[in-house]
Design an enzyme around this catalytic site. Structure first.
Site, PDB file in Angstrom:
ATOM      1  N   PRO A   2      32.937  38.050  41.237  1.00  0.00           N
ATOM      2  CA  PRO A   2      31.862  39.030  41.074  1.00  0.00           C
ATOM      3  C   PRO A   2      31.691  39.499  39.623  1.00  0.00           C
ATOM      4  O   PRO A   2      32.666  39.586  38.889  1.00  0.00           O
ATOM      5  CB  PRO A   2      32.314  40.195  41.952  1.00  0.00           C
ATOM      6  CG  PRO A   2      33.623  39.854  42.550  1.00  0.00           C
ATOM      7  CD  PRO A   2      34.094  38.615  41.910  1.00  0.00           C
ATOM      8  N   GLU A   3      30.428  39.762  39.258  1.00  0.00           N
ATOM      9  CA  GLU A   3      30.119  40.223  37.904  1.00  0.00           C
ATOM     10  C   GLU A   3      29.786  41.731  37.953  1.00  0.00           C
ATOM     11  O   GLU A   3      29.983  42.371  38.975  1.00  0.00           O
ATOM     12  CB  GLU A   3      28.958  39.393  37.339  1.00  0.00           C
ATOM     13  CG  GLU A   3      29.278  37.875  37.368  1.00  0.00           C
ATOM     14  CD  GLU A   3      28.144  36.994  36.873  1.00  0.00           C
ATOM     15  OE1 GLU A   3      27.288  37.479  36.123  1.00  0.00           O
ATOM     16  OE2 GLU A   3      28.116  35.810  37.247  1.00  0.00           O
ATOM     17  N   ARG A  34      41.004  32.363  46.257  1.00  0.00           N
ATOM     18  CA  ARG A  34      41.246  31.330  45.242  1.00  0.00           C
ATOM     19  C   ARG A  34      42.219  31.790  44.158  1.00  0.00           C
ATOM     20  O   ARG A  34      42.536  31.037  43.247  1.00  0.00           O
ATOM     21  CB  ARG A  34      39.906  30.864  44.647  1.00  0.00           C
ATOM     22  CG  ARG A  34      39.096  30.102  45.708  1.00  0.00           C
ATOM     23  CD  ARG A  34      37.874  29.440  45.137  1.00  0.00           C
ATOM     24  NE  ARG A  34      38.171  28.490  44.072  1.00  0.00           N
ATOM     25  CZ  ARG A  34      37.252  27.946  43.295  1.00  0.00           C
ATOM     26  NH1 ARG A  34      35.983  28.272  43.464  1.00  0.00           N
ATOM     27  NH2 ARG A  34      37.592  27.099  42.356  1.00  0.00           N
TER      28      ARG A  34
END
Ligand code: ZN
Length: 272
Positions: free
Chosen positions: A2-3, A113
């Site tokens: 996420p940014e 991940r």
């Protein structure tokens, strides 16, 4: 991913439920994850009985400020941090790293991940620590500072905008969308941009980020907000992840390139 817009959304969600909450217990589900990041079990246990005073965001970092320590998360590619009043939430059963029990419910941290990071910094030091860790926040920076920061750099604009040490918060999604809106080719060297172009880029950046926050971020793969729901800004994406599809402005197929190892989608016609 996420940014900035996604982390800002999570921050707003957690603020609603966690300000003033007291931590009662921490359950560590993945010791390996923590030890690889140099995090001691004891430093996590120290947070027990501390209260969350405030929640902050700088760039892509989310900061839970407890009474004595700041707990800082970088969600990496697939990190998720969400709150549930009950323990029987249905999503992401696997890959849970940490479960925090507060007097009001449960905060879980997942990272399928495993690109995320966690730090615990004494409360008096975290602001200074943040200043050294990353550059000014993309939403907070002034137009003057933005221009000064970028002007004259010999890096490509895509690379510079993604450099968290320079300006914090933008990743692949929002740089692609931003450069398309601004009509700037991602390969351009920053020093070739005029002051007017930089100023326009700045205002496009602010608008883009605010629009994305209003729609609660972009859910591309795994992103979920602080309550486990998806964002909606991906429906407004014009170029990100759309290689080969017609450009929404001119209809030519969108091109794909790798710039400093980062995938980039753009229109060669509309972005000069
Ligand atoms: Zn085009």
């Amino acid at each position: 991913m996420p940014e900035l817009p996604e982390v800002e959304t999570i921050k707003g969600d957690l603020e609603r439920v966690l300000i003033g909450a007291t931590l009662e217990a921490v359950e560590i589900r993945d010791f390996n994850y923590l030890s690889k990041r140099g995090l001691k079990i004891n430093s996590l246990k120290k947070l027990i009985n501390q209260k969350i005073l405030t929640i902050k965001r700088k760039g892509k970092l989310l900061i839970l400020v407890f009474s004595k320590e700041a707990l800082i998360f970088h969600l990496g590619m697939t990190g998720a941090l969400f709150f549930s009043p009950r323990e029987d939430y249905p999503i992401l059963k696997t890959s849970m790293i940490l479960k925090f029990t507060f007097n009001r419910g449960f905060l879980s941290f997942y990272d399928p991940r495993k690109f995320g990071k966690i730090w615990i910094i004494p409360k008096e030091q975290y602001e200074f620590w943040l200043e050294n860790q990353i550059g000014p926040d993309a939403l907070e920076i002034s137009v003057r500072d933005f221009i000064t920061l970028l002007k004259g750099s010999r890096k490509r604009i895509k690379t510079l905008l993604m450099d968290q040490k320079k300006i914090a918060g933008l990743g692949n999604i929002y740089t692609d969308e931003l450069l398309f809106r601004a009509g700037i080719n991602p390969f351009r060297q920053v020093s070739s941009l005029s002051e007017n172009e930089l100023e326009e880029l700045y205002y496009h950046m602010k608008t883009l980020l605010r629009e994305a926050i209003a729609l609660r971020g972009s859910s591309i793969k795994d992103y979920i907000d602080g309550f486990g729901s998806k964002g909606a800004f991906q429906e407004r994406h014009q170029v990100y992840g759309k290689r080969g599809q017609p450009c929404p402005k001119c209809g030519n197929p969108l091109l794909y390139a790798s710039i400093n190892g980062r995938s980039t989608t753009f229109c060669n016609q509309c972005q000069r």
